[in-house]
Design an enzyme around this catalytic site. Sequence first.
Site, PDB file in Angstrom:
ATOM      1  N   SER A 181       0.810  -1.216   0.000  1.00 57.39           N
ATOM      2  CA  SER A 181       0.000   0.000   0.000  1.00 57.39           C
ATOM      3  C   SER A 181       0.845   1.269   0.000  1.00 57.39           C
ATOM      4  CB  SER A 181      -0.966   0.006   1.179  1.00 57.39           C
ATOM      5  OG  SER A 181      -0.257  -0.101   2.393  1.00 57.39           O
TER       6      SER A 181
ATOM      7  N   HIS B 103       1.342   4.786   4.570  1.00 56.99           N
ATOM      8  CA  HIS B 103       0.552   5.434   3.527  1.00 56.99           C
ATOM      9  C   HIS B 103       0.997   6.878   3.309  1.00 56.99           C
ATOM     10  CE1 HIS B 103      -3.077   2.498   4.099  1.00 56.99           C
ATOM     11  NE2 HIS B 103      -1.996   1.911   3.622  1.00 56.99           N
TER      12      HIS B 103
END
Length: 138
Positions: free
Chosen positions: A28, A81
């Site tokens: 991610s 992230h």
Amino acid sequence: SIYMLGGLTSSVASALLHSSSTVSVGASGAIFALLGAFGYTMYCNRQVFNSGVQLQRLGRMLLINLAIGMIPGSAIDNIGHVSGFVSGLALGYLASPRFYSKQYGGRHVYINDPKKVPITKLKTINKLLFERSLPSSK
């Protein structure tokens, strides 16, 4: 290369900023790096591509992902992230094409101006400073 560097950057940031007992896996951070580079490219070329709506959607999606990551027990690595996204912005700054529009044959044509891309400038400076011309072997 943005995917790889963004993934590496987000993994290192996650490892450094989390406690030693925290484990983070997945791609991610690299995906967020791609989103950051895409966002920067769209922002730089917003007049050419009229990308205001796409930038708003990207911003909303990022905020939703961060909000989900803040839910207690979600086990989502927001540090990975955010650091992936920031590294994508930086890599986007270095490598994103800069387009301009030109009328050609009654149509709009989009042309990349490589002189405005910072990484191109770095390559030119590197060439001037470090590459020496070799004597010809006549």
